[in-house]
Design a protein around this motif. Structure first.
Motif, short mmCIF file in Angstrom:
data_model
loop_
_atom_site.label_atom_id
_atom_site.label_comp_id
_atom_site.label_asym_id
_atom_site.label_seq_id
_atom_site.Cartn_x
_atom_site.Cartn_y
_atom_site.Cartn_z
N SER A 1 0.84 -1.20 0.00
CA SER A 1 0.00 0.00 0.00
C SER A 1 0.87 1.24 0.00
CB SER A 1 -0.94 0.01 1.21
OG SER A 1 -0.21 -0.07 2.40
N ALA A 2 0.29 2.31 -0.51
CA ALA A 2 0.95 3.61 -0.54
C ALA A 2 0.02 4.61 0.14
CB ALA A 2 1.22 4.05 -1.98
N ALA A 3 0.59 5.39 1.05
CA ALA A 3 -0.21 6.36 1.80
C ALA A 3 0.43 7.73 1.71
CB ALA A 3 -0.32 5.93 3.26
N ASP A 4 -0.39 8.74 1.82
CA ASP A 4 0.06 10.12 1.85
C ASP A 4 0.77 10.37 3.19
OD1 ASP A 4 -1.06 12.98 3.02
OD2 ASP A 4 -0.33 13.09 0.96
N ALA A 5 1.96 10.98 3.14
CA ALA A 5 2.75 11.21 4.36
C ALA A 5 2.10 12.23 5.29
CB ALA A 5 4.16 11.66 3.99
N LYS A 6 1.44 13.22 4.73
CA LYS A 6 0.87 14.29 5.56
C LYS A 6 -0.42 13.86 6.25
CE LYS A 6 -0.45 19.16 5.41
NZ LYS A 6 -0.55 20.36 4.57
N TYR A 7 -1.33 13.23 5.50
CA TYR A 7 -2.65 12.88 6.04
C TYR A 7 -2.83 11.39 6.33
CZ TYR A 7 -3.61 17.57 4.41
OH TYR A 7 -3.57 18.92 4.20
N CYS A 8 -1.86 10.57 5.93
CA CYS A 8 -1.91 9.11 6.11
C CYS A 8 -3.10 8.47 5.40
CB CYS A 8 -1.89 8.74 7.58
SG CYS A 8 -0.42 9.29 8.43
N LEU A 9 -3.54 9.07 4.30
CA LEU A 9 -4.63 8.51 3.51
C LEU A 9 -4.08 7.49 2.52
CD1 LEU A 9 -6.63 11.74 2.68
CD2 LEU A 9 -7.23 9.98 4.35
N MET A 10 -4.78 6.36 2.38
CA MET A 10 -4.38 5.35 1.42
C MET A 10 -4.57 5.88 0.01
SD MET A 10 -3.35 2.12 1.42
CE MET A 10 -3.93 1.56 3.00
N LEU A 11 -3.52 5.83 -0.80
CA LEU A 11 -3.57 6.33 -2.17
C LEU A 11 -3.66 5.21 -3.19
CD1 LEU A 11 -0.77 9.01 -1.81
CD2 LEU A 11 -3.24 9.40 -1.81
N HIS A 12 -3.03 4.10 -2.89
CA HIS A 12 -3.01 2.97 -3.82
C HIS A 12 -2.69 1.71 -3.03
CE1 HIS A 12 -2.39 0.71 -7.49
NE2 HIS A 12 -1.21 0.32 -7.05
N HIS A 13 -3.21 0.58 -3.49
CA HIS A 13 -2.83 -0.70 -2.91
C HIS A 13 -2.81 -1.75 -4.01
CE1 HIS A 13 -7.14 -1.49 -3.10
NE2 HIS A 13 -6.82 -2.76 -2.99
N ASP A 14 -2.11 -2.83 -3.74
CA ASP A 14 -2.03 -3.92 -4.70
C ASP A 14 -1.81 -5.22 -3.94
OD1 ASP A 14 -2.01 -5.22 -7.11
OD2 ASP A 14 -0.04 -4.52 -7.73
N VAL A 15 -2.41 -6.28 -4.43
CA VAL A 15 -2.21 -7.60 -3.84
C VAL A 15 -1.41 -8.41 -4.84
CG1 VAL A 15 -3.35 -9.69 -2.98
CG2 VAL A 15 -4.41 -7.44 -2.62
N ARG A 16 -0.27 -8.89 -4.39
CA ARG A 16 0.63 -9.65 -5.26
C ARG A 16 0.71 -11.09 -4.80
NH1 ARG A 16 3.38 -6.71 -9.43
NH2 ARG A 16 2.65 -4.61 -9.13
N GLN A 17 1.03 -11.96 -5.73
CA GLN A 17 1.20 -13.37 -5.40
C GLN A 17 2.68 -13.71 -5.47
OE1 GLN A 17 -1.52 -15.08 -8.21
NE2 GLN A 17 -3.16 -15.06 -6.73
N GLU A 18 3.48 -12.82 -4.95
CA GLU A 18 4.93 -12.99 -4.92
C GLU A 18 5.38 -12.60 -3.51
OE1 GLU A 18 8.81 -11.42 -7.38
OE2 GLU A 18 6.86 -10.56 -7.81
#
Length: 84
Positions: A27-44
């Motif tokens: 997951s990727a979150a905004d540093a200032k507000y800690c809002l989730m910006l993107h996520h991905d589920v991998r099979q690796e």
């Protein structure tokens, strides 16, 4: 190779502590507000190939030409750091 143990979509992944039936979620979150910006589920099970794709996907979500990324040591890979 799909396995019948656990939830659909889980895979047997090699990790540093052996094989596990799991997902690998990033997951990727905004540093200032800690809002989730993107996520991905991998099979690796190895994270060190995920920094570049996650950073690029987050950059697309934000529609920004540049992006400052902070990641833990599990993402370290010289090639992927250079790609970012």
């Amino acid at each position: 190779m799909q396995h019948d143990v656990g939830e659909p979509g889980t895979q047997q992944m090699r990790t540093s502590s052996g094989s596990r039936i799991a997902y690998n979620v990033h997951s990727a979150a905004d540093a200032k507000y800690c809002l989730m910006l993107h996520h991905d589920v991998r099979q690796e099970g190895i994270d060190n190939r995920q920094l570049d794709p996650m950073a690029k996907a987050t950059q697309e979500v934000l529609e920004r030409a540049e992006l400052c990324v902070t990641a833990d040591a599990g993402y370290s890979s010289d090639a992927k750091l250079q790609a970012c």
